[in-house]
Design a protein around this motif. Structure first.
Motif, PDB file in Angstrom:
ATOM      1  N   ASP A 220       0.870  -1.138  -0.008  1.00 52.65           N
ATOM      2  CA  ASP A 220       0.015   0.062  -0.079  1.00 52.65           C
ATOM      3  C   ASP A 220       0.835   1.221   0.266  1.00 52.65           C
ATOM      4  OD1 ASP A 220      -2.155  -1.614   0.080  1.00 52.65           O
ATOM      5  OD2 ASP A 220      -2.377  -1.571   2.289  1.00 52.65           O
ATOM      6  N   ARG A 221       2.060   1.101   0.939  1.00 51.51           N
ATOM      7  CA  ARG A 221       3.001   2.526   0.865  1.00 51.51           C
ATOM      8  C   ARG A 221       3.522   2.475  -0.234  1.00 51.51           C
ATOM      9  NH1 ARG A 221       7.290   3.298   5.630  1.00 51.51           N
ATOM     10  NH2 ARG A 221       8.045   5.316   4.779  1.00 51.51           N
ATOM     11  N   PHE A 222       4.118   1.358  -1.161  1.00 57.01           N
ATOM     12  CA  PHE A 222       4.771   1.389  -2.316  1.00 57.01           C
ATOM     13  C   PHE A 222       3.863   1.847  -3.386  1.00 57.01           C
ATOM     14  CE2 PHE A 222       5.914  -0.545  -6.178  1.00 57.01           C
ATOM     15  CZ  PHE A 222       7.399  -0.339  -6.412  1.00 57.01           C
ATOM     16  N   GLU A 223       2.536   1.653  -3.576  1.00 52.35           N
ATOM     17  CA  GLU A 223       1.580   2.105  -4.479  1.00 52.35           C
ATOM     18  C   GLU A 223       1.365   3.584  -4.458  1.00 52.35           C
ATOM     19  OE1 GLU A 223      -2.879   0.961  -6.211  1.00 52.35           O
ATOM     20  OE2 GLU A 223      -1.642  -0.307  -4.761  1.00 52.35           O
ATOM     21  N   THR A 229       1.779   2.693  -8.876  1.00 51.97           N
ATOM     22  CA  THR A 229       2.542   1.459  -9.268  1.00 51.97           C
ATOM     23  C   THR A 229       2.542   0.260  -8.195  1.00 51.97           C
ATOM     24  OG1 THR A 229       4.319   2.613 -10.527  1.00 51.97           O
ATOM     25  CG2 THR A 229       4.993   0.568  -9.963  1.00 51.97           C
ATOM     26  N   ARG A 230       1.943  -0.920  -8.811  1.00 53.42           N
ATOM     27  CA  ARG A 230       1.700  -1.993  -7.843  1.00 53.42           C
ATOM     28  C   ARG A 230       3.067  -2.783  -7.833  1.00 53.42           C
ATOM     29  NH1 ARG A 230      -4.056  -4.936  -9.722  1.00 53.42           N
ATOM     30  NH2 ARG A 230      -5.106  -3.891  -8.185  1.00 53.42           N
ATOM     31  N   LEU A 231       3.126  -3.270  -6.253  1.00 50.43           N
ATOM     32  CA  LEU A 231       4.324  -4.015  -6.099  1.00 50.43           C
ATOM     33  C   LEU A 231       4.080  -5.617  -6.344  1.00 50.43           C
ATOM     34  CD1 LEU A 231       7.175  -4.147  -4.952  1.00 50.43           C
ATOM     35  CD2 LEU A 231       6.161  -4.281  -2.631  1.00 50.43           C
ATOM     36  N   ILE A 291      12.783  -1.188  -8.872  1.00 51.89           N
ATOM     37  CA  ILE A 291      11.785  -2.071  -8.802  1.00 51.89           C
ATOM     38  C   ILE A 291      10.641  -1.411  -9.339  1.00 51.89           C
ATOM     39  CG2 ILE A 291      10.306  -3.486  -7.455  1.00 51.89           C
ATOM     40  CD1 ILE A 291      12.788  -4.486  -5.703  1.00 51.89           C
ATOM     41  N   ALA A 292      10.290  -0.131  -8.725  1.00 52.00           N
ATOM     42  CA  ALA A 292       9.321   0.443  -9.397  1.00 52.00           C
ATOM     43  C   ALA A 292       9.115   0.852 -10.884  1.00 52.00           C
ATOM     44  CB  ALA A 292       9.020   1.834  -8.695  1.00 52.00           C
ATOM     45  N   GLU A 293      10.384   1.125 -11.384  1.00 56.78           N
ATOM     46  CA  GLU A 293      10.474   1.162 -12.915  1.00 56.78           C
ATOM     47  C   GLU A 293      10.272  -0.062 -13.582  1.00 56.78           C
ATOM     48  OE1 GLU A 293      13.556   4.911 -13.186  1.00 56.78           O
ATOM     49  OE2 GLU A 293      14.230   3.085 -12.667  1.00 56.78           O
ATOM     50  N   ILE A 294      10.730  -1.046 -13.060  1.00 58.28           N
ATOM     51  CA  ILE A 294      10.711  -2.411 -13.631  1.00 58.28           C
ATOM     52  C   ILE A 294       9.179  -2.731 -13.592  1.00 58.28           C
ATOM     53  CG2 ILE A 294      11.226  -4.865 -13.399  1.00 58.28           C
ATOM     54  CD1 ILE A 294      13.788  -4.091 -12.137  1.00 58.28           C
ATOM     55  N   VAL A 298       6.728  -3.550 -17.079  1.00 57.55           N
ATOM     56  CA  VAL A 298       6.072  -4.890 -17.271  1.00 57.55           C
ATOM     57  C   VAL A 298       4.790  -4.778 -17.424  1.00 57.55           C
ATOM     58  CG1 VAL A 298       5.603  -7.147 -16.104  1.00 57.55           C
ATOM     59  CG2 VAL A 298       8.072  -6.261 -16.080  1.00 57.55           C
ATOM     60  N   ARG A 299       4.268  -3.790 -16.491  1.00 55.60           N
ATOM     61  CA  ARG A 299       2.835  -3.772 -16.746  1.00 55.60           C
ATOM     62  C   ARG A 299       2.288  -3.037 -18.010  1.00 55.60           C
ATOM     63  NH1 ARG A 299      -0.887   0.520 -15.368  1.00 55.60           N
ATOM     64  NH2 ARG A 299      -3.019  -0.183 -14.744  1.00 55.60           N
ATOM     65  N   ASP A 300       3.135  -1.932 -18.523  1.00 55.36           N
ATOM     66  CA  ASP A 300       3.054  -1.500 -19.732  1.00 55.36           C
ATOM     67  C   ASP A 300       3.011  -2.263 -20.634  1.00 55.36           C
ATOM     68  OD1 ASP A 300       2.702   0.968 -21.526  1.00 55.36           O
ATOM     69  OD2 ASP A 300       4.875   0.552 -22.174  1.00 55.36           O
ATOM     70  N   PHE A 301       4.033  -3.250 -21.052  1.00 55.56           N
ATOM     71  CA  PHE A 301       4.247  -4.317 -21.856  1.00 55.56           C
ATOM     72  C   PHE A 301       2.909  -5.191 -21.898  1.00 55.56           C
ATOM     73  CE2 PHE A 301       9.100  -4.161 -21.703  1.00 55.56           C
ATOM     74  CZ  PHE A 301       9.008  -3.416 -22.894  1.00 55.56           C
TER      75      PHE A 301
END
Length: 404
Positions: A220-223, A229-231, A291-294, A298-301
Motif C-alpha cells: 500500500d505504501r509502495f503504491e 505502481t503496484r508491487l 523495482i518501481a520502474e521495472i 512490465v505492466r505497460d508491456f
C-alpha cells in the motif's frame, strides 16, 4: 490529386509483411491518422494510419498479399475530393446487383468463400460496419450434419469375429485455418532453438514466504509513493536476475558464429502472451532501473501487448529472458531458449507444500524455478550457481538491496 499510401519502413530484421485487414474500401472517406490497413509481420501487427484527410481511390495490394518496406499499396484523393455523396446507394466499386450492396466482404473473404463453396449471406461479419473478413469465412462452421455410411465388410471365415464398430452419428466438424505470419515465425524460432542449440534445463525451488510477507507489509505504501505502481513479484525476480547475471557473465552472453559475445549490460526480455501469440518485449539497461520502474515497464508491456500496440523495435535484442507460466497455473515447465540468447528463466505458480525446516515439517508457499540454457557456452555448474543466487535473494530480499 492522387496520393499514395505506402508500407512503413520495416527494421533490418523484418524483410516483409502480409496485408492483414483493410479497414477502408475504395470510395470511403477517412480522417488524418485514422487506421487504414493492418500489416502483419513476423513480430507484430503494424497499423498504417492515413497521412491526411481524404477518400480511398484504389487498393493495389489485397488482403493476404506480401509487401515490403515503402511499397505503394493504395492511392487516395486528399481533402475529401471524390467522396461518395450522402444517400448515394451505388457502391464505389463496380457492382451490378443489390446483393453486393447488402453483403460487404473483403476481397480475400470473397476468394476464400468461393474456394470453400460458402454462401457469404450465411456468414456473420465482424469487421467495421458488418464487413465480412477473411477470418469470418475461415471460422464459419457448416451446420449441415455429416452423413456417414457404415462400410460393409466382406465375410471372413475366422474363429472369432469382433463386434463391428458402432456407426458414427452426429456432427464431426473440422476447420482449417492458415497460420498467421506471427505464429509461423514463432514456430520457426522454436524449432531453430531446439535443433541448433545444446539446450538443457536445470531446476530449483524457492520459498516465496519472505517476498510475500514483504509485499504484504509495504504494497500500500509502495503504491502511494510511486503514483499507483503496484508491487508485484516480477520486480524482485528481475532485480535478482540482474545481480545473478553480473556474477555469472556466461548466462548473459550469446553466440555469434564461432565467437562468444559477453554483454556488459542487462537487457531483459519479458514474455507476454497475446491473442496472436507469445511476444518478448525488452526492458533496456535494467541494471539502472528501480523495482518501481521495472514494475511499470512490465505492466505497460502487458497492457500494450493485449491491444497489439508493442512496436517491433521494442522486441529486438535482449540478453536474457524471463517467462512466467505461473500466471496461467503452470506448476513446472522447461522453457525454450530465445536465440541468440544463451538462457531463459521460467517462473511458475506458487503452491503450498510440506517442507522440512530445521527438522520440522512446515507448510510453505513454494515456487519451482527452471533455467534452460545453451550448454555450448554455459556449464552445468554455472547454471546451478545462477539459480541458487536467485533463490538466495528471493528467500532473503535484503540481499537484493545489499547485492550479497
Amino acid at each position: 490529386m492522387s496520393n499514395e499510401i505506402k508500407v512503413p519502413t520495416f527494421p533490418e530484421s523484418v524483410q516483409e509483411g502480409t496485408i492483414a485487414t483493410w479497414h477502408k474500401q475504395p470510395g470511403e472517406a477517412f480522417s488524418r491518422d485514422e487506421v487504414i490497413v493492418d500489416i502483419e509481420t513476423d513480430k507484430v501487427v503494424q497499423e498504417v494510419p492515413a497521412p491526411a484527410d481524404g477518400v480511398l481511390k484504389e487498393i493495389l495490394k489485397q488482403e493476404g498479399d506480401i509487401v515490403t518496406s515503402n511499397e505503394i499499396i493504395a492511392t487516395f484523393s486528399e481533402g475529401g475530393a471524390g467522396a461518395a455523396p450522402a444517400g448515394n446507394s451505388e457502391p464505389a466499386t463496380a457492382t451490378n446487383s443489390a446483393e453486393a450492396s447488402e453483403i460487404i466482404a473483403a476481397p480475400a473473404a470473397k476468394k476464400l468463400a468461393d474456394e470453400k463453396g460458402i454462401n457469404l449471406s450465411d456468414v456473420t461479419g465482424t469487421g467495421k460496419g458488418g464487413r465480412i473478413t477473411k477470418e469470418d469465412v475461415a471460422n464459419y462452421k457448416v451446420s449441415a450434419p455429416v452423413e456417414v455410411k457404415a462400410a460393409v465388410a466382406a465375410p471372413v471365415k475366422i474363429a472369432s469375429v469382433p463386434e463391428p464398430m458402432a456407426p458414427i452419428t452426429g456432427e464431426r466438424i473440422e476447420k482449417r485455418v492458415p497460420m498467421t505470419r506471427l505464429r509461423t515465425r514463432i514456430a520457426e524460432r522454436l524449432l531453430d532453438a531446439t535443433q541448433n542449440t545444446a539446450m538443457l534445463t536445470t531446476f530449483n525451488e524457492v520459498n516465496m514466504g519472505p517476498i510475500m510477507e514483504l509485499r504484504k507489509q509495504y504494497k500500500d505504501r509502495f503504491e502511494k509513493v510511486h503514483n499507483g505502481t503496484r508491487l508485484g513479484f516480477m520486480g524482485f525476480f528481475v532485480k535478482s536476475a540482474v545481480e545473478a547475471l553480473r556474477r555469472i557473465p556466461a548466462v548473459n552472453a550469446s553466440i555469434d558464429g564461432n565467437d562468444i559475445v559477453y554483454h556488459g549490460y542487462q537487457d531483459i526480455g519479458v514474455a507476454v502472451s497475446t491473442q496472436k501469440g507469445l511476444v518478448v518485449p525488452v526492458l533496456r539497461n535494467v541494471e539502472h532501473m528501480s523495482i518501481a520502474e521495472i514494475e511499470n515497464g512490465v505492466r505497460d508491456f502487458g497492457l500494450r501487448g493485449r491491444d497489439g500496440k508493442i512496436g517491433i523495435d521494442e522486441m529486438l535484442g535482449g540478453t536474457f529472458t524471463i517467462t512466467n507460466g505461473g500466471v496461467f497455473g503452470s506448476l513446472l515447465s522447461t522453457p525454450i531458449l530465445n536465440p541468440p540468447q544463451a538462457a531463459i528463466l521460467g517462473m511458475h505458480k506458487i503452491q503450498d507444500r510440506p517442507m522440512a525446516v530445521d527438522g520440522e515439517v512446515k507448510i510453505l508457499p513454494m515456487m519451482y524455478l527452471a533455467l534452460s540454457y545453451d550448454h555450448r557456452i554455459i556449464d552445468g555448474k554455472e547454471a546451478v550457481q545462477f539459480l541458487v543466487a536467485i533463490k538466495d535473494m528471493i528467500e532473503d530480499p535484503a540481499r537484493i538491496l545489499l547485492e550479497l
